[in-house]
Design a protein around this motif. Structure first.
Motif, mmCIF file in Angstrom:
data_model
loop_
_atom_site.group_PDB
_atom_site.id
_atom_site.type_symbol
_atom_site.label_atom_id
_atom_site.label_comp_id
_atom_site.label_asym_id
_atom_site.label_seq_id
_atom_site.Cartn_x
_atom_site.Cartn_y
_atom_site.Cartn_z
ATOM 1 N N ALA A 1 0.828 -1.206 0.000
ATOM 2 C CA ALA A 1 0.000 0.000 0.000
ATOM 3 C C ALA A 1 0.861 1.254 0.000
ATOM 4 O O ALA A 1 0.514 2.270 -0.622
ATOM 5 C CB ALA A 1 -0.931 -0.009 1.205
ATOM 6 N N LEU B 1 -1.632 7.671 -4.060
ATOM 7 C CA LEU B 1 -2.795 7.157 -3.316
ATOM 8 C C LEU B 1 -2.369 6.974 -1.861
ATOM 9 O O LEU B 1 -1.871 5.911 -1.489
ATOM 10 C CB LEU B 1 -3.301 5.832 -3.903
ATOM 11 C CG LEU B 1 -4.130 5.875 -5.182
ATOM 12 C CD1 LEU B 1 -4.577 4.460 -5.562
ATOM 13 C CD2 LEU B 1 -5.349 6.784 -5.026
ATOM 14 N N VAL C 1 -2.290 6.211 2.120
ATOM 15 C CA VAL C 1 -2.936 5.167 2.914
ATOM 16 C C VAL C 1 -2.661 5.408 4.391
ATOM 17 O O VAL C 1 -1.726 6.125 4.762
ATOM 18 C CB VAL C 1 -2.444 3.756 2.524
ATOM 19 C CG1 VAL C 1 -2.851 3.402 1.110
ATOM 20 C CG2 VAL C 1 -0.927 3.654 2.696
ATOM 21 N N LYS D 1 -6.289 1.401 4.836
ATOM 22 C CA LYS D 1 -7.324 2.021 4.013
ATOM 23 C C LYS D 1 -6.748 3.237 3.295
ATOM 24 O O LYS D 1 -5.703 3.781 3.678
ATOM 25 C CB LYS D 1 -8.522 2.429 4.855
ATOM 26 C CG LYS D 1 -8.291 3.575 5.832
ATOM 27 C CD LYS D 1 -9.527 3.799 6.703
ATOM 28 C CE LYS D 1 -9.406 5.049 7.578
ATOM 29 N NZ LYS D 1 -9.533 6.299 6.802
ATOM 30 N N LEU D 2 -7.432 3.652 2.245
ATOM 31 C CA LEU D 2 -7.039 4.863 1.540
ATOM 32 C C LEU D 2 -7.265 6.068 2.452
ATOM 33 O O LEU D 2 -8.171 6.069 3.296
ATOM 34 C CB LEU D 2 -7.849 5.016 0.260
ATOM 35 C CG LEU D 2 -7.674 3.900 -0.791
ATOM 36 C CD1 LEU D 2 -8.559 4.170 -1.997
ATOM 37 C CD2 LEU D 2 -6.216 3.781 -1.215
ATOM 38 N N GLU E 1 1.898 5.589 6.793
ATOM 39 C CA GLU E 1 2.544 5.402 5.498
ATOM 40 C C GLU E 1 4.047 5.671 5.588
ATOM 41 O O GLU E 1 4.854 4.957 5.001
ATOM 42 C CB GLU E 1 1.902 6.307 4.446
ATOM 43 C CG GLU E 1 2.468 6.118 3.053
ATOM 44 C CD GLU E 1 1.706 6.911 2.004
ATOM 45 O OE1 GLU E 1 2.308 7.224 0.954
ATOM 46 O OE2 GLU E 1 0.516 7.225 2.240
ATOM 47 N N ALA F 1 -11.642 1.477 1.251
ATOM 48 C CA ALA F 1 -11.803 2.847 0.777
ATOM 49 C C ALA F 1 -11.745 3.793 1.974
ATOM 50 O O ALA F 1 -11.950 3.392 3.128
ATOM 51 C CB ALA F 1 -13.126 3.003 0.028
ATOM 52 N N ALA F 2 -11.493 5.086 1.717
ATOM 53 C CA ALA F 2 -11.402 6.058 2.800
ATOM 54 C C ALA F 2 -12.699 6.122 3.596
ATOM 55 O O ALA F 2 -12.690 6.255 4.823
ATOM 56 C CB ALA F 2 -11.048 7.433 2.241
ATOM 57 N N VAL G 1 -11.818 -1.649 -1.492
ATOM 58 C CA VAL G 1 -11.539 -1.043 -2.793
ATOM 59 C C VAL G 1 -12.061 -1.934 -3.908
ATOM 60 O O VAL G 1 -12.517 -1.455 -4.949
ATOM 61 C CB VAL G 1 -10.025 -0.790 -2.944
ATOM 62 C CG1 VAL G 1 -9.674 -0.370 -4.371
ATOM 63 C CG2 VAL G 1 -9.560 0.264 -1.944
ATOM 64 N N LEU H 1 -6.180 1.798 -8.389
ATOM 65 C CA LEU H 1 -5.210 1.119 -7.534
ATOM 66 C C LEU H 1 -4.202 0.333 -8.366
ATOM 67 O O LEU H 1 -2.990 0.367 -8.090
ATOM 68 C CB LEU H 1 -5.937 0.197 -6.550
ATOM 69 C CG LEU H 1 -5.052 -0.561 -5.552
ATOM 70 C CD1 LEU H 1 -5.744 -0.691 -4.211
ATOM 71 C CD2 LEU H 1 -4.695 -1.962 -6.079
#
Length: 342
Positions: free
Chosen positions: A58, A64, A66, A74-75, A83, A124-125, A130, A140
């Motif tokens: 990720a 993108l 995370v 998750k996003l 991250e 997903a956020a 996703v 993605l």
């Protein structure tokens, strides 16, 4: 030539990553004559969030962001601490690889969670997996393609003599294709992804790996129905846990078709059972590959192109057990190589 490699996860908790990387390179260099070694970038997954396979992949996603949520990765709206931690751990691993592999030239495997398994594991956020959003999973795959492209470049920068092999781990591809993964609520299932869409999701990442000058293996676990999409996506090889598949005629027919098209087989084998009288029962492991190979009508000479993989459960074992497993696979590969030339 028959070869031996591993997935990447390595036991030992928070033990020194440099020591782990040196152990892998040293043990694989000691394989029997006539057996190729494919060293791999180790992953000390027990270091916590960011060292896990999903977090590592990720954090590679281009543009993108995370973060960790209640249900896992998750996003996010913007990059954050989670991250950055994953990226820091990855860079520490690459730095250790650079020291351990000074002067090394040859194949070097790097495992990354594949686009379909990542879409199934990543949320997903503000919503479901996703995977449930057609547009989000397409984005993605493209973001992962760019991230992997950069990762290959960084690996080659650290080890200039490396012939990089990217191992895309897709253990959930079968569940994605079958439509059995639960939604966020758990009251329904995410719609099955048809074969052509599976191919479309894999292809950007496979193409990016090739553009970066590396080769790609897609590991399917025991999901043999994923072999045709992997072949159509342009992968160089496919990984299959042959110990879990056993003798399944339909599965091995797909193996035969893929190998006849030029794809390599990376055969996952379980740890050898051990007898108090005679030690590891390596003949059983040889049979898991050689017998179905023969029964499906593949030429014995083709065994020379098989790569044997240590169990993906290796990170749950002790370091000594994992090292013993790699050594056992070396002896199994030696037997297969002999049969290939008989």
């Amino acid at each position: 030539m028959t070869a031996v490699s591993g997935h990447g996860p390595w036991p030992g908790g928070e033990r020194d990553v440099l020591e782990a990387q040196q152990t892998v390179l040293g043990d694989l260099a000691a394989l029997p004559t006539g057996v190729d070694a494919v060293p791999f970038l180790v992953q000390l997954t027990a270091r916590g969030p960011g060292a896990d396979p999903v977090g590592r992949a990720a954090a590679l996603l281009e543009e993108l962001p995370v973060e960790l949520g209640p249900h896992g990765w998750k996003l996010a709206d913007r990059p954050g601490h989670d991250e950055r931690r994953a990226e820091t751990l990855r860079r520490e691993d690459l730095a250790a690889l650079a020291v351990a592999a000074v002067g090394y030239a040859g194949p070097l495997a790097v495992e990354v969670t594949g686009p379909w398994t990542l879409a199934a594991e990543l949320w997903a956020a503000r919503g479901d997996r996703v995977l449930a959003d057609h547009g989000a999973r397409r984005d993605l795959a493209l973001a992962l393609a760019e991230g992997v492209r950069g990762h290959v470049a960084e690996v080659r920068e650290q080890v200039p003599g490396a012939d990089v092999v990217v191992q895309l781990a897709e253990p959930l591809l079968g569940q994605v294709h079958a439509g059995v993964l639960p939604t966020f609520s758990g009251f329904s299932r995410i719609r099955a992804v048809p074969g052509p869409e599976v191919v479309d999701g894999l292809r950007p990442v496979v193409d990016a790996v090739h553009d970066a000058g590396a080769s790609v293996v897609v590991h399917l676990g025991s999901t043999w129905v994923g072999i045709p999409p992997v072949a159509l996506a342009g992968a160089d090889a496919f990984g299959l846990d042959v110990g879990a598949v056993g003798w399944n005629e339909r599965a091995w027919e797909l193996v035969a078709r893929a190998t006849e098209r030029g794809l390599g087989l990376w055969a996952g084998l379980p740890p050898a059972t051990v007898s108090q009288c005679s030690g590891p029962q390596l003949g059983e492991l040889v049979s898991l590959v050689a017998e179905p190979w023969r029964r499906v009508g593949l030429p014995a000479s083709g065994l020379d192109g098989v790569t044997l993989l240590a169990s993906p459960r290796a990170a749950l074992a002790s370091t000594d057990e994992h090292r013993a497993e790699l050594a056992n696979l070396g002896r199994v590969a030696e037997v297969l190589a002999e049969r290939a030339t008989a």
